[in-house]
Design a protein around this motif. Structure first.
Motif, PDB file in Angstrom:
ATOM      1  N   THR A   1       0.805  -1.203   0.017  1.00 18.15           N
ATOM      2  CA  THR A   1      -0.079  -0.086   0.155  1.00 18.15           C
ATOM      3  C   THR A   1       0.892   1.238  -0.041  1.00 18.15           C
ATOM      4  N   LEU A   2       0.268   2.475  -0.448  1.00 18.59           N
ATOM      5  CA  LEU A   2       0.831   3.665  -0.569  1.00 18.59           C
ATOM      6  C   LEU A   2       0.064   4.907   0.006  1.00 18.59           C
ATOM      7  N   LEU A   3       0.205   5.489   0.988  1.00 19.15           N
ATOM      8  CA  LEU A   3      -0.513   6.738   1.347  1.00 19.15           C
ATOM      9  C   LEU A   3      -0.041   8.006   1.447  1.00 19.15           C
ATOM     10  N   LEU A   4      -0.761   8.826   0.941  1.00 20.66           N
ATOM     11  CA  LEU A   4      -0.243  10.321   1.022  1.00 20.66           C
ATOM     12  C   LEU A   4      -1.125  11.206   2.125  1.00 20.66           C
ATOM     13  N   GLY A   5      -0.431  11.849   2.915  1.00 19.23           N
ATOM     14  CA  GLY A   5      -1.214  12.781   3.929  1.00 19.23           C
ATOM     15  C   GLY A   5      -0.751  14.241   3.554  1.00 19.23           C
ATOM     16  N   ARG A   6      -1.542  15.007   3.740  1.00 18.34           N
ATOM     17  CA  ARG A   6      -1.363  16.319   4.020  1.00 18.34           C
ATOM     18  C   ARG A   6      -0.769  16.930   5.313  1.00 18.34           C
ATOM     19  N   SER A   7      -0.707  15.861   6.082  1.00 22.79           N
ATOM     20  CA  SER A   7       0.053  15.737   7.346  1.00 22.79           C
ATOM     21  C   SER A   7       0.829  14.563   7.689  1.00 22.79           C
ATOM     22  N   VAL A   8       1.562  14.183   8.400  1.00 20.78           N
ATOM     23  CA  VAL A   8       1.973  12.854   8.996  1.00 20.78           C
ATOM     24  C   VAL A   8       0.780  12.198   9.727  1.00 20.78           C
ATOM     25  N   ALA A   9      -0.140  13.180  10.463  1.00 20.83           N
ATOM     26  CA  ALA A   9      -1.171  12.381  11.066  1.00 20.83           C
ATOM     27  C   ALA A   9      -2.062  12.001  10.145  1.00 20.83           C
ATOM     28  N   GLU A  10      -2.497  12.664   9.056  1.00 16.27           N
ATOM     29  CA  GLU A  10      -3.434  12.213   8.052  1.00 16.27           C
ATOM     30  C   GLU A  10      -2.890  10.812   7.503  1.00 16.27           C
ATOM     31  N   ALA A  11      -1.613  10.793   7.272  1.00 14.54           N
ATOM     32  CA  ALA A  11      -1.077   9.533   6.451  1.00 14.54           C
ATOM     33  C   ALA A  11      -1.199   8.464   7.195  1.00 14.54           C
ATOM     34  N   VAL A  12      -1.138   8.665   8.471  1.00 11.47           N
ATOM     35  CA  VAL A  12      -1.086   7.431   9.575  1.00 11.47           C
ATOM     36  C   VAL A  12      -2.442   7.098   9.569  1.00 11.47           C
ATOM     37  N   LYS A  13      -3.539   7.947   9.963  1.00  7.70           N
ATOM     38  CA  LYS A  13      -4.683   7.522  10.026  1.00  7.70           C
ATOM     39  C   LYS A  13      -5.201   6.827   8.979  1.00  7.70           C
ATOM     40  N   LEU A  14      -4.842   7.419   7.632  1.00  7.98           N
ATOM     41  CA  LEU A  14      -5.291   6.593   6.573  1.00  7.98           C
ATOM     42  C   LEU A  14      -4.878   5.235   6.324  1.00  7.98           C
ATOM     43  N   ALA A  15      -3.306   4.964   6.751  1.00  5.68           N
ATOM     44  CA  ALA A  15      -2.811   3.925   6.737  1.00  5.68           C
ATOM     45  C   ALA A  15      -3.555   2.793   7.914  1.00  5.68           C
ATOM     46  N   LEU A  16      -3.941   3.332   8.993  1.00  7.14           N
ATOM     47  CA  LEU A  16      -4.390   2.354   9.898  1.00  7.14           C
ATOM     48  C   LEU A  16      -5.976   2.107   9.497  1.00  7.14           C
ATOM     49  N   ASN A  17      -6.643   3.081   9.091  1.00 13.75           N
ATOM     50  CA  ASN A  17      -7.969   2.665   8.531  1.00 13.75           C
ATOM     51  C   ASN A  17      -7.783   1.563   7.357  1.00 13.75           C
ATOM     52  N   LEU A  18      -7.069   1.880   6.407  1.00  9.39           N
ATOM     53  CA  LEU A  18      -6.966   0.914   5.371  1.00  9.39           C
ATOM     54  C   LEU A  18      -6.441  -0.508   5.723  1.00  9.39           C
ATOM     55  N   GLU A  19      -5.586  -0.542   6.947  1.00  9.47           N
ATOM     56  CA  GLU A  19      -4.932  -1.796   7.228  1.00  9.47           C
ATOM     57  C   GLU A  19      -6.311  -2.746   7.882  1.00  9.47           C
ATOM     58  N   ARG A  20      -7.073  -2.031   8.621  1.00  7.32           N
ATOM     59  CA  ARG A  20      -8.199  -2.882   9.313  1.00  7.32           C
ATOM     60  C   ARG A  20      -9.372  -2.928   8.314  1.00  7.32           C
TER      61      ARG A  20
END
Length: 256
Positions: free
Chosen positions: A174-193
């Motif tokens: 997977t590859l995630l882009l965030g407008r902030s580090v926080a957004e990238a991590v939240k997207l990654a965690l949501n995609l993972e689950r």
């Protein structure tokens, strides 16, 4: 600004990026010393592009705000507090995305079992539940071409990504882009689950109940509104604050 005189914003960015590495490790989403999370720094005094990356050979749970390495868009080292350099080849995808997408403060790449599994089926991620519905019509796909060392592949990855923030690299991860580090991590965690839930649901051998497109699209819009309220309208981010408190318990050394 020289690394020896970091601005408060840069200190904040280093802290958040170190937190991202630790959270991904805490969730079991790292892959040894492989995969990376990068963050864009403000341009250097001469306009040079600068990014933060993990030191070569360190596990994600060893990354701290202080040992992050500053590199240019080619992966060449500008500042290396730890002294181990970086895996420049691993920055290949990240640099291409950062240079093409100036909205991407953070680029996060994973090889999780669930993410690789979903990237390895033709249907990709299905809108089976509220978690995965947030990604409805918001996922890009890129065909596998081998280990991503070929610089020519970068243009194809960027073209396939388009304006999306989430990509499934087919047969890869997977590859995630965030407008902030926080957004990238939240997207990654949501995609993972979401990927874990799909693997679990389809593994039951029963009939998958895919959400109607209009319901999934509505749900995706609701999630997007929540992300935009933080990234565009400056509202507090209690979810990220909670994750940082989690690290204070499980990995307080990330700030050092």
């Amino acid at each position: 600004m020289p690394d020896g005189a970091l601005s408060p914003d840069v200190h904040h960015l280093r802290r958040d990026l170190a937190a991202a590495y630790r959270l991904i490790a805490l969730e079991g989403m790292d892959d040894g010393i492989y995969t990376h999370i990068s963050a864009r720094l403000p341009d250097g005094p001469g306009g040079e592009k600068r990014f933060l990356l993990n030191p070569f050979g360190l596990r994600f749970d060893e990354v701290t705000a202080a040992n992050l390495v500053t590199v240019d868009e080619t992966g060449a080292v500008i500042d290396d507090p730890y002294g181990a350099g970086v895996n420049a080849a691993g920055f290949t995808i990240h640099s291409a995305v950062h240079m093409a997408r100036h909205d991407a403060v953070c680029v996060l790449h994973t090889h999780t079992v669930a993410g690789v599994a979903v990237s390895s089926v033709k249907e990709g991620l299905l809108s089976l539940n509220q978690w995965s519905a947030q990604f409805h019509d918001r996922i890009a796909y890129h065909a596998y071409e081998g280990i991503a060392l070929d610089l020519a592949e970068r243009e194809r990855i960027v073209a396939d990504l388009g304006e999306k923030q989430v990509m499934l690299l087919r047969n890869h991860g997977t590859l995630l882009l965030g407008r902030s580090v926080a957004e990238a991590v939240k997207l990654a965690l949501n995609l993972e689950r979401s990927c874990k839930a799909q693997v679990a649901a389809l593994g039951m051998g029963l009939t998958a109940d895919v959400l109607p497109d209009e319901v999934a699209a509505h749900t995706a819009g609701q999630y997007q509104h929540a992300y935009d309220s933080v990234e565009l309208r400056g509202k507090p981010d209690p979810e990220w604050a909670a994750q940082l408190r989690r690290l204070e318990v499980h990995a307080p050394g990330y700030r050092g």
